[in-house]
Design a protein around this motif. Structure first.
Motif, PDB file in Angstrom:
ATOM      1  N   PHE A 120     106.828  12.345 -72.718  1.00 25.81           N
ATOM      2  CA  PHE A 120     107.841  11.378 -72.298  1.00 25.81           C
ATOM      3  C   PHE A 120     107.581  10.967 -70.849  1.00 25.81           C
ATOM      4  CE2 PHE A 120     110.142  13.460 -75.808  1.00 25.81           C
ATOM      5  CZ  PHE A 120     110.507  12.329 -76.528  1.00 25.81           C
ATOM      6  N   ALA A 121     107.679   9.671 -70.592  1.00 24.65           N
ATOM      7  CA  ALA A 121     107.452   9.167 -69.242  1.00 24.65           C
ATOM      8  C   ALA A 121     108.703   9.245 -68.379  1.00 24.65           C
ATOM      9  CB  ALA A 121     106.960   7.714 -69.302  1.00 24.65           C
ATOM     10  N   LEU A 122     109.877   9.314 -69.018  1.00 22.69           N
ATOM     11  CA  LEU A 122     111.138   9.353 -68.283  1.00 22.69           C
ATOM     12  C   LEU A 122     111.682  10.780 -68.275  1.00 22.69           C
ATOM     13  CD1 LEU A 122     112.812   6.147 -69.785  1.00 22.69           C
ATOM     14  CD2 LEU A 122     111.611   6.364 -67.598  1.00 22.69           C
ATOM     15  N   PRO A 123     111.885  11.372 -67.111  1.00 23.96           N
ATOM     16  CA  PRO A 123     112.399  12.740 -67.055  1.00 23.96           C
ATOM     17  C   PRO A 123     113.801  12.821 -67.655  1.00 23.96           C
ATOM     18  CG  PRO A 123     112.454  11.706 -64.886  1.00 23.96           C
ATOM     19  CD  PRO A 123     111.682  10.785 -65.766  1.00 23.96           C
ATOM     20  N   GLY A 124     114.019  13.839 -68.469  1.00 26.27           N
ATOM     21  CA  GLY A 124     115.321  14.031 -69.087  1.00 26.27           C
ATOM     22  C   GLY A 124     115.518  13.267 -70.387  1.00 26.27           C
ATOM     23  N   PHE A 125     114.553  12.438 -70.749  1.00 22.90           N
ATOM     24  CA  PHE A 125     114.716  11.605 -71.940  1.00 22.90           C
ATOM     25  C   PHE A 125     114.656  12.441 -73.222  1.00 22.90           C
ATOM     26  CE2 PHE A 125     113.498   7.850 -74.661  1.00 22.90           C
ATOM     27  CZ  PHE A 125     114.655   7.131 -74.404  1.00 22.90           C
ATOM     28  N   ARG A 126     113.869  13.493 -73.189  1.00 23.28           N
ATOM     29  CA  ARG A 126     113.762  14.363 -74.364  1.00 23.28           C
ATOM     30  C   ARG A 126     115.119  14.992 -74.689  1.00 23.28           C
ATOM     31  NH1 ARG A 126     113.471  19.753 -74.622  1.00 23.28           N
ATOM     32  NH2 ARG A 126     112.632  20.698 -76.529  1.00 23.28           N
ATOM     33  N   ASP A 127     115.781  15.556 -73.670  1.00 22.58           N
ATOM     34  CA  ASP A 127     117.098  16.169 -73.905  1.00 22.58           C
ATOM     35  C   ASP A 127     118.102  15.129 -74.358  1.00 22.58           C
ATOM     36  OD1 ASP A 127     116.057  18.595 -73.122  1.00 22.58           O
ATOM     37  OD2 ASP A 127     116.719  18.396 -71.045  1.00 22.58           O
ATOM     38  N   TYR A 128     118.007  13.958 -73.793  1.00 26.07           N
ATOM     39  CA  TYR A 128     118.909  12.868 -74.174  1.00 26.07           C
ATOM     40  C   TYR A 128     118.758  12.535 -75.674  1.00 26.07           C
ATOM     41  CZ  TYR A 128     120.368   7.911 -74.497  1.00 26.07           C
ATOM     42  OH  TYR A 128     120.934   6.723 -74.889  1.00 26.07           O
ATOM     43  N   LEU A 129     117.523  12.477 -76.145  1.00 25.64           N
ATOM     44  CA  LEU A 129     117.275  12.159 -77.555  1.00 25.64           C
ATOM     45  C   LEU A 129     117.768  13.284 -78.476  1.00 25.64           C
ATOM     46  CD1 LEU A 129     113.713  10.608 -77.329  1.00 25.64           C
ATOM     47  CD2 LEU A 129     115.776   9.430 -78.062  1.00 25.64           C
ATOM     48  N   GLN A 130     117.567  14.505 -78.047  1.00 26.60           N
ATOM     49  CA  GLN A 130     118.003  15.633 -78.869  1.00 26.60           C
ATOM     50  C   GLN A 130     119.530  15.623 -79.061  1.00 26.60           C
ATOM     51  OE1 GLN A 130     116.237  19.071 -76.921  1.00 26.60           O
ATOM     52  NE2 GLN A 130     114.762  19.234 -78.589  1.00 26.60           N
TER      53      GLN A 130
END
Length: 369
Positions: free
Chosen positions: A356-366
């Motif tokens: 992911f290029a945007l930090p925190g985006f993974r947690d946001y998607l989860q």
């Protein structure tokens, strides 16, 4: 002691487009444009594209560079790709050059009355209809003796916008004619890619492209500390490290975390760990609303499914694992990889490895699953 005396002004600037007190991680870009300003039109950077995802500081950088150009005697127009852009460019340039231009309307003698008192009548010359290129050429001619350059900064480029195409094709003629001018444009990766692929805008393929990626960790740390100290406070080493970890190289988060942590500190002179943690929590919530929601809104269902499959991994995702997880072919993975790379949402850290290029985006998607 009054309220104003106890509360210090917050030096952080989590406002899109506002120039922060310290520009972190963009030294090379700034150097390249500064060199172009004195290059007599020989630098490839006289036409530059700044490309990055939301929150990477594109608008702030444009503003900073326009300010720097004005300090060196150039006049500038800072606009957004929207209806009326070309007219706005002309008006902003006249506004910027007001100290150089003769504001008195051109007049010609229309008649003289002899009696009974005598009088002289003047008629203001009517401006002949002219297209945008002609009006710009008139401005270039007026400024020629002053050796003043014109810099045009366009934010949020849009390949579907007709005036965008007209600007680019006309600017090419300005360059061919030896006009002292620069064109700086900023946009999201997928919009810039579509702009470059257009037949009428192929000139842009020779423009300098500056990809605005994450800021190195050491620069985040230095910039954060300097910004805090410029406002008259200090920060604990532990709090600073927590800030650097949360920011993860993201320019907008640098300003947002700093702003919220500063406010959480209140009238204290030192930003401690507890204030920092409160600031980080507030900043992360705000990042989701202001950046991530807008990013998701521009993606297709297929894009989102691709990203949600990536979110199952902690840090990186292998292409073959992703294909198996989605139950899709290699060509399908290639198609969506290209789309999401151009959108600035993912990056390919090495062949076949995505992150992911945007930090925190993974947690946001989860949290959306």
């Amino acid at each position: 002691m009054t309220f104003e005396e106890t509360v210090r002004a917050n030096p952080f600037t989590p406002v899109f487009g506002k120039v922060p007190p310290f520009m972190a991680g963009r030294e090379q870009v700034i150097h390249d444009i500064a060199a172009a300003l004195v290059s007599n039109g020989n630098s490839p950077d006289i036409c530059s594209l700044f490309v990055g995802a939301r929150g990477t500081g594109k608008t702030s950088l444009l503003t900073y560079l326009a300010n720097e150009a004005e300090q060196q005697g150039w006049i500038s127009a800072r606009v957004t790709a929207a209806p009326g852009m070309l007219e706005d460019i002309v008006q902003r340039l006249h506004e910027s050059a007001a100290h150089l231009l003769d504001s008195q309307a051109a007049r010609h003698l229309s008649g003289i009355e002899i009696a009974p008192l005598g009088g002289v009548y003047w008629e203001t010359a009517r401006e002949a209809p002219a297209n945008w290129r002609t009006r710009m050429n008139e401005l270039f001619s007026t400024l020629e003796n002053t050796e003043t350059g014109i810099i045009i900064c366009v934010d949020e480029v849009d390949p579907e916008f007709e005036e965008m195409v007209q600007l680019i094709t006309t600017y090419q003629h300005f360059v061919e004619e030896g006009k002292r001018t620069m064109l700086l444009m900023a946009g999201l990766p997928h919009r810039v890619s579509r702009l470059l692929s257009g037949r009428a805008t192929s000139f842009l393929r020779r423009a300098a492209r500056h990809n605005l990626g994450p800021i190195p960790r050491y620069e985040v740390e230095e910039t954060f500390r300097l910004t805090v100290e410029s406002g008259g406070k200090h920060i604990d080493d532990g709090a600073l490290q927590e800030a650097v970890n949360a920011i993860d190289g993201f320019p907008f988060m640098l300003q947002l975390v700093g702003y919220r942590a500063w406010n959480a500190t209140g009238t204290d002179d030192v930003i401690g760990i507890e204030s920092m943690r409160r600031g980080i929590r507030l900043a992360q919530e705000e990042l989701e609303h202001r950046v991530f929601d807008a990013t998701i809104a521009e993606l297709s269902k297929g894009d989102i499914a691709f990203l949600q499959a990536m979110a199952a991994d902690e840090v990186i995702t292998d292409r073959s694992v992703l294909a198996e997880r989605l139950g899709r072919s290699s060509s399908y993975i290639s198609t969506y990889k290209k789309r999401l790379l151009e959108a600035g949402v993912i990056e390919e850290t090495r062949p076949g490895i995505f992150a992911f290029a945007l930090p925190g985006f993974r947690d946001y998607l989860q949290n959306r699953l």
